[in-house]
Write a protein that holds these residues in place. Sequence first.
Motif, PDB file in Angstrom:
ATOM      1  N   ASP A 117      -3.723  -4.231  -4.894  1.00 14.93           N
ATOM      2  CA  ASP A 117      -2.863  -4.883  -5.875  1.00 14.93           C
ATOM      3  C   ASP A 117      -1.523  -4.170  -5.846  1.00 14.93           C
ATOM      4  O   ASP A 117      -1.403  -3.030  -6.300  1.00 14.93           O
ATOM      5  CB  ASP A 117      -3.496  -4.788  -7.260  1.00 14.93           C
ATOM      6  CG  ASP A 117      -2.675  -5.523  -8.325  1.00 14.93           C
ATOM      7  OD1 ASP A 117      -1.890  -6.418  -7.948  1.00 14.93           O
ATOM      8  OD2 ASP A 117      -2.809  -5.187  -9.510  1.00 14.93           O
ATOM      9  N   THR A 118      -0.526  -4.811  -5.280  1.00 14.50           N
ATOM     10  CA  THR A 118       0.776  -4.184  -5.113  1.00 14.50           C
ATOM     11  C   THR A 118       1.860  -5.251  -5.151  1.00 14.50           C
ATOM     12  O   THR A 118       1.560  -6.453  -5.122  1.00 14.50           O
ATOM     13  CB  THR A 118       0.830  -3.398  -3.787  1.00 14.50           C
ATOM     14  OG1 THR A 118       2.023  -2.609  -3.742  1.00 14.50           O
ATOM     15  CG2 THR A 118       0.798  -4.327  -2.578  1.00 14.50           C
ATOM     16  N   TYR A 119       3.111  -4.809  -5.224  1.00 12.70           N
ATOM     17  CA  TYR A 119       4.226  -5.756  -5.214  1.00 12.70           C
ATOM     18  C   TYR A 119       4.173  -6.579  -3.924  1.00 12.70           C
ATOM     19  O   TYR A 119       4.016  -6.032  -2.836  1.00 12.70           O
ATOM     20  CB  TYR A 119       5.549  -5.010  -5.293  1.00 12.70           C
ATOM     21  CG  TYR A 119       6.773  -5.910  -5.277  1.00 12.70           C
ATOM     22  CD1 TYR A 119       7.306  -6.406  -6.459  1.00 12.70           C
ATOM     23  CD2 TYR A 119       7.372  -6.274  -4.076  1.00 12.70           C
ATOM     24  CE1 TYR A 119       8.420  -7.240  -6.447  1.00 12.70           C
ATOM     25  CE2 TYR A 119       8.481  -7.107  -4.052  1.00 12.70           C
ATOM     26  CZ  TYR A 119       9.000  -7.577  -5.244  1.00 12.70           C
ATOM     27  OH  TYR A 119      10.103  -8.408  -5.215  1.00 12.70           O
ATOM     28  N   ARG A 120       4.307  -7.894  -4.081  1.00 16.44           N
ATOM     29  CA  ARG A 120       4.232  -8.750  -2.905  1.00 16.44           C
ATOM     30  C   ARG A 120       5.192  -9.923  -3.050  1.00 16.44           C
ATOM     31  O   ARG A 120       5.578 -10.307  -4.155  1.00 16.44           O
ATOM     32  CB  ARG A 120       2.814  -9.260  -2.675  1.00 16.44           C
ATOM     33  CG  ARG A 120       2.283 -10.163  -3.780  1.00 16.44           C
ATOM     34  CD  ARG A 120       0.822 -10.520  -3.546  1.00 16.44           C
ATOM     35  NE  ARG A 120      -0.040  -9.353  -3.633  1.00 16.44           N
ATOM     36  CZ  ARG A 120      -1.267  -9.286  -3.128  1.00 16.44           C
ATOM     37  NH1 ARG A 120      -1.779 -10.320  -2.478  1.00 16.44           N
ATOM     38  NH2 ARG A 120      -1.989  -8.202  -3.262  1.00 16.44           N
ATOM     39  N   THR A 121       5.586 -10.460  -1.921  1.00 18.26           N
ATOM     40  CA  THR A 121       6.433 -11.658  -1.918  1.00 18.26           C
ATOM     41  C   THR A 121       5.798 -12.709  -1.012  1.00 18.26           C
ATOM     42  O   THR A 121       5.104 -12.381  -0.048  1.00 18.26           O
ATOM     43  CB  THR A 121       7.856 -11.362  -1.414  1.00 18.26           C
ATOM     44  OG1 THR A 121       7.793 -10.846  -0.079  1.00 18.26           O
ATOM     45  CG2 THR A 121       8.558 -10.358  -2.304  1.00 18.26           C
ATOM     46  N   ARG A 122       6.059 -13.965  -1.357  1.00 25.79           N
ATOM     47  CA  ARG A 122       5.697 -15.070  -0.473  1.00 25.79           C
ATOM     48  C   ARG A 122       6.908 -15.366   0.391  1.00 25.79           C
ATOM     49  O   ARG A 122       8.016 -15.521  -0.112  1.00 25.79           O
ATOM     50  CB  ARG A 122       5.309 -16.315  -1.264  1.00 25.79           C
ATOM     51  CG  ARG A 122       4.966 -17.518  -0.338  1.00 25.79           C
ATOM     52  CD  ARG A 122       4.697 -18.789  -1.129  1.00 25.79           C
ATOM     53  NE  ARG A 122       3.437 -18.697  -1.860  1.00 25.79           N
ATOM     54  CZ  ARG A 122       3.327 -18.732  -3.184  1.00 25.79           C
ATOM     55  NH1 ARG A 122       4.421 -18.841  -3.927  1.00 25.79           N
ATOM     56  NH2 ARG A 122       2.150 -18.651  -3.766  1.00 25.79           N
ATOM     57  N   THR A 123       6.722 -15.415   1.710  1.00 26.92           N
ATOM     58  CA  THR A 123       7.834 -15.660   2.614  1.00 26.92           C
ATOM     59  C   THR A 123       8.137 -17.152   2.681  1.00 26.92           C
ATOM     60  O   THR A 123       7.347 -17.989   2.240  1.00 26.92           O
ATOM     61  CB  THR A 123       7.524 -15.138   4.025  1.00 26.92           C
ATOM     62  OG1 THR A 123       6.510 -15.968   4.618  1.00 26.92           O
ATOM     63  CG2 THR A 123       7.030 -13.693   3.983  1.00 26.92           C
ATOM     64  N   ALA A 124       9.275 -17.468   3.267  1.00 28.07           N
ATOM     65  CA  ALA A 124       9.681 -18.865   3.377  1.00 28.07           C
ATOM     66  C   ALA A 124       8.711 -19.676   4.231  1.00 28.07           C
ATOM     67  O   ALA A 124       8.572 -20.890   4.045  1.00 28.07           O
ATOM     68  CB  ALA A 124      11.094 -18.951   3.956  1.00 28.07           C
ATOM     69  N   SER A 125       8.007 -19.031   5.148  1.00 33.37           N
ATOM     70  CA  SER A 125       7.075 -19.732   6.034  1.00 33.37           C
ATOM     71  C   SER A 125       5.667 -19.821   5.457  1.00 33.37           C
ATOM     72  O   SER A 125       4.769 -20.357   6.095  1.00 33.37           O
ATOM     73  CB  SER A 125       7.023 -19.033   7.393  1.00 33.37           C
ATOM     74  OG  SER A 125       6.536 -17.706   7.247  1.00 33.37           O
ATOM     75  N   GLY A 126       5.455 -19.256   4.252  1.00 30.43           N
ATOM     76  CA  GLY A 126       4.143 -19.297   3.637  1.00 30.43           C
ATOM     77  C   GLY A 126       3.318 -18.049   3.832  1.00 30.43           C
ATOM     78  O   GLY A 126       2.185 -17.976   3.358  1.00 30.43           O
TER      79      GLY A 126
END
Length: 297
Positions: A117-126
Motif C-alpha cells: 500500500d503506497t502512493y500510486r498513479t494510473r498512467t495515461a495508458s492504463g
Amino acid sequence: MNEDLMRAALDAAARGWHVFPLRPGTKRPALHGEAACPRTGECAYGHLKWEQRATTDPDRIQAAWSRAPFNVGIATGPSGLVVVDLDMPKDKGSSDAPSGAATFAALCERAGQQVPDTYRTRTASGGTHLHFTAPDGIRLANTAGTIGPLVDTRAWGGYVVAAGSRTPTGTYEALCAPVAAPLPSWLRTILQPAPKPSQAPSMAVAGQSRSYADVALANEVRNVAAAQLGAREAALFRAARALGRFVAWGDLPRHVVEQALQEAGEAAGLTVAECRSTLRSALNWSITHNSSRRDAA
C-alpha cells in the motif's frame, strides 16, 4: 491548464520530489540537449541534464511552468524514489498476456507478501506507477523486465510522469495512499546490484605508485573538500571532468574516483544525492570524450 500543471509540479516538489518540465502533451523532457547548450546559467560549468536540473524550488517551478503548459517529470534518483512501473500488454486484444499489475501481484504472493500500500498513479495508458522511498546507502538504477514481464523500475537515471500531467491518450491520476512507503526488502534484494570491491580512496592512492594520475586524484580531492559555499558543486563537477580522462585511459578505476570525490563532496557540505548526480554526469561526459589517450607533446 498552466495553473493546474504548475500546481501538480508544486505538489510533487512539496513531497521532496525533484521535478522538471516535459514537453506539453508528451513524456519527453522539454530542456535543451547538450548540442544546443548555451553554457550559461546552470550550465556555466558544463551541460547539465534533466536529472541534475530537476528541482524542488517553488520559485524556479513557478517561473518554468508560467511559460507553457508543461507536463511534469519526476527525477526518481534525486527524489529518493524507486518507482515500479506496471505496464499494460501492447496487444490489448490478447487475453492471454498478463498485465504488469497481475505479474507483480503474483510475485508478491510467491514472496508471501501483500501488494504494498503506497502512493500510486494510473498512467495515461492504463498502467500503474507504485512509488517507494529508496533504501539508504544503496544506489539503485533503472531496470526493464528484471522483476518480471511488463514490470520495470525507475531510480537513478530515470524519471516518471507526475499525476496531473496530460497526454492525448489520457491523464496521469493519483489513485490512493498519500505517502510513498519504503521499498520492500524482498524487492530490494531483487533490484540491488552486486557489491563492488571495497577500497578506500586514501588506501588506493597510498598503495599505488605515485603516478601523475594518483597525484591528480589527491589534488582534486583536496580542492573539492576545501570548496566554499556556492562553489562546491562546480568544484566537484570540474574535478570529475578532469579525472574522467584517467578513468577512460585505464590509469584510475572509476569506483575509486567516484568514492574519493563522493567523500570529498560530502565533506564540503553537499548531499549524497547532489554528489552522485554531479559525478555521474561529469564522469560519463569525460570518459566519452577522452576515449583515446592524448599524451602531451
